[in-house]
Structures are given as structure tokens and as C-alpha cells.
Design an enzyme around this catalytic site. Structure first.
Site, PDB file in Angstrom:
ATOM      1  N   GLY A 278     -48.768  41.935  24.620  1.00 45.36           N
ATOM      2  CA  GLY A 278     -47.637  41.525  25.446  1.00 45.36           C
ATOM      3  C   GLY A 278     -46.694  42.695  25.612  1.00 45.36           C
ATOM      4  O   GLY A 278     -46.555  43.285  26.676  1.00 45.36           O
ATOM      5  N   ARG A 279     -46.078  43.081  24.489  1.00 47.56           N
ATOM      6  CA  ARG A 279     -45.045  44.105  24.515  1.00 47.56           C
ATOM      7  C   ARG A 279     -45.522  45.423  25.130  1.00 47.56           C
ATOM      8  O   ARG A 279     -44.833  46.024  25.935  1.00 47.56           O
ATOM      9  CB  ARG A 279     -44.571  44.364  23.077  1.00 47.56           C
ATOM     10  CG  ARG A 279     -43.312  45.201  22.984  1.00 47.56           C
ATOM     11  CD  ARG A 279     -43.053  45.592  21.540  1.00 47.56           C
ATOM     12  NE  ARG A 279     -43.047  44.494  20.630  1.00 47.56           N
ATOM     13  CZ  ARG A 279     -41.955  43.828  20.228  1.00 47.56           C
ATOM     14  NH1 ARG A 279     -40.779  44.184  20.667  1.00 47.56           N
ATOM     15  NH2 ARG A 279     -42.059  42.832  19.361  1.00 47.56           N
ATOM     16  N   ARG A 315     -32.303  40.929  21.653  1.00 47.11           N
ATOM     17  CA  ARG A 315     -33.058  41.647  20.610  1.00 47.11           C
ATOM     18  C   ARG A 315     -32.163  42.423  19.632  1.00 47.11           C
ATOM     19  O   ARG A 315     -32.386  42.358  18.424  1.00 47.11           O
ATOM     20  CB  ARG A 315     -34.112  42.572  21.231  1.00 47.11           C
ATOM     21  CG  ARG A 315     -35.106  41.838  22.146  1.00 47.11           C
ATOM     22  CD  ARG A 315     -36.327  42.662  22.501  1.00 47.11           C
ATOM     23  NE  ARG A 315     -37.126  42.912  21.329  1.00 47.11           N
ATOM     24  CZ  ARG A 315     -37.134  44.031  20.666  1.00 47.11           C
ATOM     25  NH1 ARG A 315     -36.433  45.060  21.072  1.00 47.11           N
ATOM     26  NH2 ARG A 315     -37.868  44.158  19.591  1.00 47.11           N
ATOM     27  N   TYR A 319     -32.706  41.041  15.951  1.00 45.33           N
ATOM     28  CA  TYR A 319     -33.592  41.856  15.091  1.00 45.33           C
ATOM     29  C   TYR A 319     -33.002  43.227  14.762  1.00 45.33           C
ATOM     30  O   TYR A 319     -33.742  44.103  14.308  1.00 45.33           O
ATOM     31  CB  TYR A 319     -34.936  42.120  15.789  1.00 45.33           C
ATOM     32  CG  TYR A 319     -35.566  40.955  16.487  1.00 45.33           C
ATOM     33  CD1 TYR A 319     -36.053  39.864  15.776  1.00 45.33           C
ATOM     34  CD2 TYR A 319     -35.718  40.952  17.865  1.00 45.33           C
ATOM     35  CE1 TYR A 319     -36.645  38.804  16.434  1.00 45.33           C
ATOM     36  CE2 TYR A 319     -36.318  39.895  18.528  1.00 45.33           C
ATOM     37  CZ  TYR A 319     -36.773  38.823  17.799  1.00 45.33           C
ATOM     38  OH  TYR A 319     -37.366  37.782  18.459  1.00 45.33           O
ATOM     39  N   CYS A 347     -18.145  35.914  22.902  1.00 47.86           N
ATOM     40  CA  CYS A 347     -17.151  35.770  21.844  1.00 47.86           C
ATOM     41  C   CYS A 347     -17.761  35.692  20.459  1.00 47.86           C
ATOM     42  O   CYS A 347     -17.601  34.693  19.761  1.00 47.86           O
ATOM     43  CB  CYS A 347     -16.321  34.532  22.130  1.00 47.86           C
ATOM     44  SG  CYS A 347     -15.504  34.727  23.697  1.00 47.86           S
ATOM     45  N   TYR A 376     -39.665  40.539  26.031  1.00 50.28           N
ATOM     46  CA  TYR A 376     -38.763  39.775  25.178  1.00 50.28           C
ATOM     47  C   TYR A 376     -37.295  40.021  25.562  1.00 50.28           C
ATOM     48  O   TYR A 376     -36.419  40.042  24.703  1.00 50.28           O
ATOM     49  CB  TYR A 376     -39.035  40.074  23.685  1.00 50.28           C
ATOM     50  CG  TYR A 376     -40.497  39.876  23.323  1.00 50.28           C
ATOM     51  CD1 TYR A 376     -41.059  38.612  23.362  1.00 50.28           C
ATOM     52  CD2 TYR A 376     -41.325  40.961  23.001  1.00 50.28           C
ATOM     53  CE1 TYR A 376     -42.397  38.414  23.077  1.00 50.28           C
ATOM     54  CE2 TYR A 376     -42.671  40.779  22.713  1.00 50.28           C
ATOM     55  CZ  TYR A 376     -43.202  39.508  22.758  1.00 50.28           C
ATOM     56  OH  TYR A 376     -44.528  39.317  22.479  1.00 50.28           O
TER      57      TYR A 376
END
Ligand code: LLP
Length: 430
Positions: A278-279, A315, A319, A347, A376
Site C-alpha cells: 500500500g504505502r 500521522r 505515530y 484545539c 494513510y
């Protein structure tokens, strides 16, 4: 390699100047490059050339229909993890025969949908799922093409939230338990045992854990076949990492991965292979473009406040992921660097893209872009703080098209329903 390069000091997506897209679409927006998607797909074709291997793009990385159609036209299959993704793959023109259905929690309805649509294979991840699949298939009068996702208990050495191949993770069937379950499956009238599958994690930057897992896969296939259960299909999963910054050692290339696969599976070339990247296909095929709303100095820190936020690209918040952030108008190589905290308007302090990041000076209203945002990124967007998520644009040569428009506030508000019993606005008279 990607197709987001400066030309005469202006960032281009292939042949399209990015400021022109920004002027037409507004910011923030995602921008995908067809040429980069095609190139990354073809890297896998070349790396696994000679093997009978179907590339099943992991739809979760970027499920925009324009992206899926781009890959479908190259002959790609799809790895999907929900009925929704299955429907996207079909809508993009990927036939069921090229769709693998993965995931730990497939429901009865989803299994039935997959079987109705001639799914290539269902990667079963537990004993109860195996029983349910058999039951659904028998009720429909069909035989379900099944592969078993086996958890090899290997440490993928990646971020803990995207590691999937350790025994403690929720994924797959325990390696020790697999022979018994294959025997159970082989005796089921509604199940056609076709394959074995392993996916140990995402953003892997080392081939060693893959090799460890694939050697275990090979051993298990030999054992199963010695027990009279043929395994004609080997699904090697996805997970190959991408370079998120040019400063580090780049991760192994598809070519190196392909060489390792050939080595481990030497003598098994008569099988059908499948991979689920995928990535590597999508990440560097996309950027997120944003404008600077303010530059703010506070207690000695300098904040770059963008109009993109964690609802667009989560992301970094989720992560601690690194994305290179650069100005759309190229800075002089000799320009002095300033240290910024790059943040969004949401916020909470977690809405931070980068802390103490050295960057060329950037001013209010300047355009910046995040590299490696094609995977992603948009798929994980939300409407948090009632912000319309960034729209998506796809470029091909000197053309661009809006692949998903920006929602209007009316679109967003129209999704909610106020129950009748709440009546009109204003204090209740009951
Ligand atoms: N196959 C299966 C069964 C998967 O679970 C995944 C990813 C893939 C293939 C594709 O892996 P890839 O080639 O893209 O690494 N949201 C996280 C990544 C989650 C990956 C989940 N599974 C992130 O932004 O890093």
C-alpha cells in the site's frame, strides 16, 4: 523517486505548477501524481518478474477511486479490509477475481458480499471466522476460496501501532495452531483451501523480519503438503517502508525485496504469489499542500500555523511520524534556516506536525507542502472541529482534476439529524 520537483523555483506536480492548483482549489488539498503511482507499481512488477505474482494494492493506504482506477488500468488487484473498500475496488474496475479480503473482524454480511462478488480469496484470521465462512458458503451453495493468515510471531521492528506479526497482536492464527486448523478447513465442504498469508507490519525498513517470516511460511507449506494439504498460493502481505526523509538511510527497494523472495522460495516457483503493498505505491505519490495562516512567536518559540490540521493528516499526532515540510516556492540554497513548530488550528496540542523543525523562513500566506502524504493521509481524515477535510486532486502530465471535492459546511451539517422531540430551537416550554 517521485514527480514533485521544483522547476524554476516553483513546485510542480508532474507538469502542473502547484500554485495554480492552489489558486483554483484553495488550500489545504492533497495532490497525487499518476506517473509516480504508475512507477511505483511497475517497480513491484519488475522486482517480482518471472514469478507468477499478482500485486494486490492495499486499498486502505489510499482508496480514492481515481487512484484505484489508475492502478486497475495497470492490471493491479486489491487487498481490502471492509465491504466499503471492496465496493470501492469494484467501482474502480478491479474485478472480484483480483480482490483479496483481509481483516480480523469480517462480518457475516461482508463474507456474503465477498462471495457474491467472486472474491479471489478470503484471508481467514481465526477459527470462528473459518466456521462462519463455511456456514455462509454452504448456505449460498458455493465453495469459499480461502487462505489462512498465519501469525509467525516475528518482530517487524516498526512502530508498535503498525506492527502486526507478533503473537501479542490481534492478527492471524497462531503459527502452532495453523496445522490443526488447516486440517479442519480441508474437511469443510464450504471451504477451498488455497493459500497461506502473512503480513507482519507496515513501514518495514529492514528485510530481516520479512525473511524470518517467509522462512517460517515456507516450512509450514512443506509440512502441510507432506500432510496432504496442497497450498498453491502464497500471499506475502505488504509493509515495505518508504523514505519519509532524505536524511536517513533509505529502506530496501522493491528490487532487494524481490531478490529475497526468490531466494527464500527457491524451488516453489510453481506457486501463485501475491503481495499487498500500500504505502510504497501511494505514499510518495502524494503531497498535502497548505497555506500559512499566521506566524506566531510565543515564549521564544516560533509557530507556523497552517490551514491544514490533524484532521487532514493525523500521522504525526498518532505515530509521531515525520513528514518533510517544504515551501512551494523554493528557498535559495543559501537561505538561512529558522526553527519552527509547525501546527494546525485544532484545539489540542497534539495538532502538531513538527517540533523545532529547521526550515527556510516562511511568512504569512506562503504555501507549504508535506511530502509522502499519499498513503494513510486522506483516508484517515476526519471532520474534527467541523473542518471539511482537504479535497483530493490528481495530476497526469499537464492536466489535473479534482478527485474528491471539498465538502461544504452545508454538506457537513446535513449529515446530522435533530430528533423531532427536540422541537424548535429555544428553551423548552414543557
Ligand atoms: N496487508 C494488510 C493485511 C495490512 O494490514 C496492511 C496495512 C497492508 C497490507 C499494507 O501495508 P503497507 O504496504 O501499506 O505498509 N495508518 C498507518 C499504517 C497502517 C497499516 C495497516 N495495514 C500509518 O499511517 O503508518
Amino acid at each position: 523517486m517521485d514527480h514533485f520537483l521544483y522547476r524554476d523555483g516553483v513546485l510542480h506536480a508532474e507538469d502542473v505548477p502547484v500554485p495554480g492548483i492552489a489558486a483554483e482549489v484553495g488550500t489545504p488539498f492533497y495532490c497525487y501524481s499518476t506517473a509516480t503511482l504508475e512507477r511505483h507499481y511497475s517497480l513491484f512488477v519488475e522486482a517480482l518478474g518471472g514469478l507468477n505474482c499478482l500485486i494486490c494494492y492495499a486499498v486502505k493506504a489510499n482508496s480514492n477511486l481515481a487512484v484505484l482506477r489508475t492502478l486497475a488500468r495497470l492490471g493491479s488487484g486489491a487487498d481490502v479490509v471492509s465491504e466499503g473498500e471492496f465496493r470501492r475496488a469494484l467501482a474502480a474496475g478491479i474485478p472480484g477475481e483480483r480482490i483479496i479480503f483481509s481483516g480480523v473482524g469480517k462480518t457475516r454480511r461482508e463474507l456474503q458480499f465477498a462471495l457474491e462478488n467472486n472474491v479471489r480469496q478470503i484471508n481467514v484470521e481465526s477459527e470462528p471466522e473459518l466456521h462462519l465462512l463455511n456456514e455462509v458458503a454452504l448456505a449460498m451453495g458455493v465453495v469459499a476460496p480461502m487462505s489462512m493468515r498465519v501469525n509467525p510471531d516475528v518482530d517487524a521492528k516498526t512502530h508498535e501501532k503498525i506492527s502486526t506479526g507478533k503473537a501479542e497482536n490481534k492478527f492471524g492464527i497462531a503459527y502452532e495452531d495453523a496445522p490443526r486448523l488447516y486440517r479442519v478447513a480441508a474437511d469443510m465442504a464450504g471451504i477451498d483451501v488455497l493459500g497461506i498469508d502473512m503480513h507482519i507490519g507496515s513501514q518495514l525498513t529492514d528485510l530481516a523480519p520479512y525473511e524470518q517470516a517467509y522462512v517460517l511460511m515456507r516450512d509450514l507449506v512443506e509440512r502441510l503438503e507432506a500432510d496432504g494439504i496442497p497450498i498453491p498460493r502464497l500471499d506475502l502481505g505488504g509493509g515495505l517502508g518508504v523514505p519519509y526523509t532524505r536524511d536517513n538511510q533509505p529502506p530496501p527497494l522493491p528490487f532487494d525485496y524481490g531478490a529475497m523472495v526468490r531466494r527464500v522460495f527457491a524451488g516453489m516457483e510453481d506457486r501463485e504469489f501475491e503481495i499487498e503493498p500500500g504505502r510504497l505505491i501511494a505514499a510518495n505519490s502524494g503531497i498535502l499542500v497548505a497555506s500559512t495562516v499566521y506566524v506566531k512567536e510565543n515564549a521564544g518559540r516560533r509557530f507556523l500555523i497552517l490551514d491544514a490540521a490533524m484532521n487532514d493528516l493525523i500521522r504525526p499526532a498518532l505515530y509521531d511520524a515525520w513528514h518533510d515540510i517544504e515551501p512551494v516556492i523554493e528557498a535559495e540554497a543559501s537561505a538561512p534556516k529558522t526553527t519552527f513548530d509547525v501546527v494546525g488550528p485544532i484545539c489540542e496540542s497534539g495538532d502538531t506536525f513538527a517540533k523545532q523543525r529547521p526550515m527556510p523562513n516562511i511568512s504569512q500566506n506562503d504555501l507549504v507542502f508535506f511530502r509522502s502524504a499519499g498513503a494513510y493521509g486522506a483516508v484517515m481524515a476526519s471532520e474534527y472541529n467541523t473542518r471539511p477535510p482537504a479535497p483530493e486532486v490528481i495530476v497526469s502530465g499537464d492536466r489535473f482534476a479534482i478527485a474528491r471535492p471539498r465538502l461544504t459546511y452545508d454538506d457537513i451539517l446535513a449529515k446530522d439529524v435533530i430528533p423531532d422531540w427536540l422541537g424548535e430551537a429555544g428553551p423548552s416550554e414543557d
